[in-house]
Write a protein that holds these residues in place. Structure first.
Motif, PDB file in Angstrom:
ATOM      1  N   LYS A 173       0.809  -1.220   0.000  1.00 55.20           N
ATOM      2  CA  LYS A 173       0.000   0.000   0.000  1.00 55.20           C
ATOM      3  C   LYS A 173       0.845   1.275   0.000  1.00 55.20           C
ATOM      4  CE  LYS A 173      -4.486  -1.245   2.001  1.00 55.20           C
ATOM      5  NZ  LYS A 173      -5.394  -1.069   3.161  1.00 55.20           N
ATOM      6  N   GLU A 174       1.962   1.231   0.681  1.00 56.98           N
ATOM      7  CA  GLU A 174       2.788   2.435   0.784  1.00 56.98           C
ATOM      8  C   GLU A 174       3.393   2.821  -0.564  1.00 56.98           C
ATOM      9  OE1 GLU A 174       6.946   0.245   2.189  1.00 56.98           O
ATOM     10  OE2 GLU A 174       5.819   1.502   3.609  1.00 56.98           O
ATOM     11  N   ARG A 175       3.432   1.881  -1.484  1.00 59.77           N
ATOM     12  CA  ARG A 175       3.980   2.160  -2.819  1.00 59.77           C
ATOM     13  C   ARG A 175       2.862   2.333  -3.850  1.00 59.77           C
ATOM     14  NH1 ARG A 175       8.877  -2.342  -3.247  1.00 59.77           N
ATOM     15  NH2 ARG A 175       9.668  -2.072  -1.109  1.00 59.77           N
ATOM     16  N   LEU A 176       1.878   1.429  -3.799  1.00 65.58           N
ATOM     17  CA  LEU A 176       0.748   1.491  -4.725  1.00 65.58           C
ATOM     18  C   LEU A 176      -0.522   1.236  -3.929  1.00 65.58           C
ATOM     19  CD1 LEU A 176       2.174  -0.618  -7.707  1.00 65.58           C
ATOM     20  CD2 LEU A 176       1.788   1.843  -7.704  1.00 65.58           C
ATOM     21  N   SER A 177      -1.280   2.291  -3.691  1.00 61.41           N
ATOM     22  CA  SER A 177      -2.478   2.161  -2.856  1.00 61.41           C
ATOM     23  C   SER A 177      -3.675   1.610  -3.612  1.00 61.41           C
ATOM     24  CB  SER A 177      -2.835   3.514  -2.240  1.00 61.41           C
ATOM     25  OG  SER A 177      -3.092   4.471  -3.264  1.00 61.41           O
ATOM     26  N   GLU A 178      -3.634   1.634  -4.951  1.00 66.54           N
ATOM     27  CA  GLU A 178      -4.694   1.068  -5.782  1.00 66.54           C
ATOM     28  C   GLU A 178      -4.193   0.882  -7.201  1.00 66.54           C
ATOM     29  OE1 GLU A 178      -8.006   3.692  -6.000  1.00 66.54           O
ATOM     30  OE2 GLU A 178      -6.833   5.425  -6.613  1.00 66.54           O
ATOM     31  N   ILE A 179      -4.963   0.172  -8.002  1.00 64.49           N
ATOM     32  CA  ILE A 179      -4.594  -0.070  -9.398  1.00 64.49           C
ATOM     33  C   ILE A 179      -5.773   0.267 -10.278  1.00 64.49           C
ATOM     34  CG2 ILE A 179      -3.846  -1.785 -11.093  1.00 64.49           C
ATOM     35  CD1 ILE A 179      -2.633  -3.364  -8.781  1.00 64.49           C
ATOM     36  N   ASN A 180      -5.636   1.316 -11.055  1.00 62.98           N
ATOM     37  CA  ASN A 180      -6.686   1.714 -11.997  1.00 62.98           C
ATOM     38  C   ASN A 180      -6.332   1.347 -13.432  1.00 62.98           C
ATOM     39  OD1 ASN A 180      -8.347   2.954  -9.999  1.00 62.98           O
ATOM     40  ND2 ASN A 180      -6.936   4.693  -9.959  1.00 62.98           N
ATOM     41  N   SER A 181      -5.057   1.060 -13.653  1.00 62.23           N
ATOM     42  CA  SER A 181      -4.591   0.711 -14.992  1.00 62.23           C
ATOM     43  C   SER A 181      -3.284  -0.058 -14.870  1.00 62.23           C
ATOM     44  CB  SER A 181      -4.363   1.982 -15.823  1.00 62.23           C
ATOM     45  OG  SER A 181      -3.661   1.681 -17.021  1.00 62.23           O
ATOM     46  N   LEU A 182      -3.088  -1.012 -15.764  1.00 55.79           N
ATOM     47  CA  LEU A 182      -1.835  -1.767 -15.754  1.00 55.79           C
ATOM     48  C   LEU A 182      -0.664  -0.907 -16.224  1.00 55.79           C
ATOM     49  CD1 LEU A 182      -2.957  -5.241 -17.183  1.00 55.79           C
ATOM     50  CD2 LEU A 182      -2.570  -4.596 -14.797  1.00 55.79           C
ATOM     51  N   ALA A 183      -0.973   0.262 -16.760  1.00 59.22           N
ATOM     52  CA  ALA A 183       0.082   1.165 -17.235  1.00 59.22           C
ATOM     53  C   ALA A 183       1.021   1.595 -16.106  1.00 59.22           C
ATOM     54  CB  ALA A 183      -0.529   2.395 -17.886  1.00 59.22           C
ATOM     55  N   ILE A 184       0.576   1.499 -14.856  1.00 58.95           N
ATOM     56  CA  ILE A 184       1.438   1.903 -13.748  1.00 58.95           C
ATOM     57  C   ILE A 184       2.671   1.018 -13.642  1.00 58.95           C
ATOM     58  CG2 ILE A 184      -0.473   2.871 -12.427  1.00 58.95           C
ATOM     59  CD1 ILE A 184      -0.423   0.372 -10.687  1.00 58.95           C
ATOM     60  N   PHE A 185       2.617  -0.159 -14.273  1.00 53.91           N
ATOM     61  CA  PHE A 185       3.768  -1.049 -14.199  1.00 53.91           C
ATOM     62  C   PHE A 185       4.813  -0.739 -15.265  1.00 53.91           C
ATOM     63  CE2 PHE A 185       0.333  -3.452 -12.101  1.00 53.91           C
ATOM     64  CZ  PHE A 185       0.903  -3.454 -10.831  1.00 53.91           C
ATOM     65  N   ALA A 186       4.610   0.373 -15.946  1.00 52.79           N
ATOM     66  CA  ALA A 186       5.681   0.925 -16.770  1.00 52.79           C
ATOM     67  C   ALA A 186       6.685   1.632 -15.860  1.00 52.79           C
ATOM     68  CB  ALA A 186       5.122   1.894 -17.802  1.00 52.79           C
ATOM     69  N   TYR A 187       6.258   1.883 -14.604  1.00 55.25           N
ATOM     70  CA  TYR A 187       7.093   2.617 -13.644  1.00 55.25           C
ATOM     71  C   TYR A 187       7.290   1.851 -12.332  1.00 55.25           C
ATOM     72  CZ  TYR A 187       5.336   6.122 -16.878  1.00 55.25           C
ATOM     73  OH  TYR A 187       4.981   6.808 -18.019  1.00 55.25           O
ATOM     74  N   ASN A 188       6.555   0.754 -12.137  1.00 54.65           N
ATOM     75  CA  ASN A 188       6.655  -0.036 -10.911  1.00 54.65           C
ATOM     76  C   ASN A 188       6.847  -1.510 -11.261  1.00 54.65           C
ATOM     77  OD1 ASN A 188       5.688   1.961  -8.578  1.00 54.65           O
ATOM     78  ND2 ASN A 188       4.393   2.315 -10.366  1.00 54.65           N
ATOM     79  N   THR A 189       7.548  -2.219 -10.413  1.00 55.42           N
ATOM     80  CA  THR A 189       7.844  -3.624 -10.696  1.00 55.42           C
ATOM     81  C   THR A 189       6.720  -4.545 -10.232  1.00 55.42           C
ATOM     82  OG1 THR A 189       9.050  -3.775  -8.605  1.00 55.42           O
ATOM     83  CG2 THR A 189      10.333  -3.329 -10.597  1.00 55.42           C
ATOM     84  N   ILE A 190       6.519  -5.627 -10.984  1.00 58.14           N
ATOM     85  CA  ILE A 190       5.499  -6.617 -10.635  1.00 58.14           C
ATOM     86  C   ILE A 190       6.037  -8.015 -10.914  1.00 58.14           C
ATOM     87  CG2 ILE A 190       4.393  -6.410 -12.922  1.00 58.14           C
ATOM     88  CD1 ILE A 190       1.717  -7.067 -11.448  1.00 58.14           C
TER      89      ILE A 190
END
Length: 289
Positions: free
Chosen positions: A145-162
């Motif tokens: 949560k402290e890094r990603l509190s929610e996911i509205n689009s998979l595009a956020i993983f262009a900047y965050n690791t999964i």
């Protein structure tokens, strides 16, 4: 001559052991052979020499309804479901030829069950019966949560690791998304437990997997304050039912198990079993709204 006689008896016993059995034959033997996936918590795994898991608990109740004991057939996953069903239910293991009377955790999918063999015009899955859906499984994503509190689009993983288990649906979908733009931030693991450990250690921002596994392996119920769990993975066929499979010439067994599962659902026993493993029991889609 004595050696030949022993060989004939052995071959006969092996043949009988390899055949799928009717309810009467199962009851006469005093046990039902149940196939479950090995090392697949929270569904089926060994702990201190004892079989445990959601599928194990359900199978024990199936066995009890027939007044027999369960005999576990732990198996690894093959390349696809067709191979699993062939080797475990209707044809037998390629080496020892053993068959299970029933297989747990089989996708209960209408599209799969209705596939037609173009060369014969018959159903491709006509050697097995898939019945008794007992849970609706889903792909989801969990984050810190402290890094990603929610996911509205998979595009956020262009900047965050999964993290993803290699060759799973999330891996294939996210790898192909927008020309592979997410690939630099996708961490692939051959073993899901390794992905879990990396996520817990904070080495990756998020992890994609089965809701049940994430809830169990990360003890999500007691860590909701630090983890965010999505409802789905956008763009992926995220939800499907799981049930049981038996060989098609013993449909009576599938009908019996269907009745057992329905009763377990109605009296909330299924919900209690899932709760014991800190996993959400999702109503099967096939049960309707």
């Amino acid at each position: 001559m004595r050696s030949l006689f022993r060989f004939v008896i052995f071959a006969l016993l092996m043949t009988l052991a390899a055949e799928a059995r009717s309810i009467e034959e199962i009851q006469a033997s005093g046990e039902i052979v149940v196939a479950v996936y090995e090392d697949f918590p929270p569904y089926s795994y060994m702990e201190n020499g004892e079989a445990k898991g959601i599928d194990v608990e359900i199978a024990k109740r199936i066995a009890k309804s027939l007044n027999v004991k369960p005999k576990w057939y732990f198996t690894g996953a093959d390349e696809n479901l067709d191979d699993d069903l062939r080797n475990i239910i209707w044809k037998g293991n390629i080496i020892h030829k053993t068959k299970a009377d029933v297989m747990m955790r089989v996708p209960y999918d209408y599209d799969y069950m209705r596939r037609v063999d173009p060369s014969t015009g018959g159903l491709q899955s006509d050697m097995v019966v898939i019945k008794a859906p007992y849970h609706s499984e889903k792909w989801v994503i969990i984050t810190h949560k402290e890094r990603l509190s929610e996911i509205n689009s998979l595009a956020i993983f262009a900047y965050n690791t999964i993290g993803v288990e290699i060759d799973t649906m999330p891996d294939k979908h996210m790898s192909a998304l927008n020309g592979g733009i997410l690939n630099r931030n996708i961490r692939r693991y051959f073993k899901f437990n390794e992905a879990i450990e990396d996520f817990k250690a904070g080495n990756i921002d998020a992890l994609a997997g089965l809701q049940s596994q994430l809830q169990f392996l990360l003890d999500y119920e007691n860590h909701k304050d630090i983890y965010y769990l999505s409802n789905e993975i956008i763009g992926v066929k995220s939800v499907w039912d799981i049930g049981i499979a038996v060989r098609t010439d013993f449909r009576a067994l599938s009908y019996h198990i269907d009745g057992v599962i329905a009763k377990l659902y109605e009296d909330h026993t299924l919900e209690e079993i899932f709760k014991r493993y800190h996993v959400t029991c999702n109503k099967p889609l096939s049960y309707g709204p």
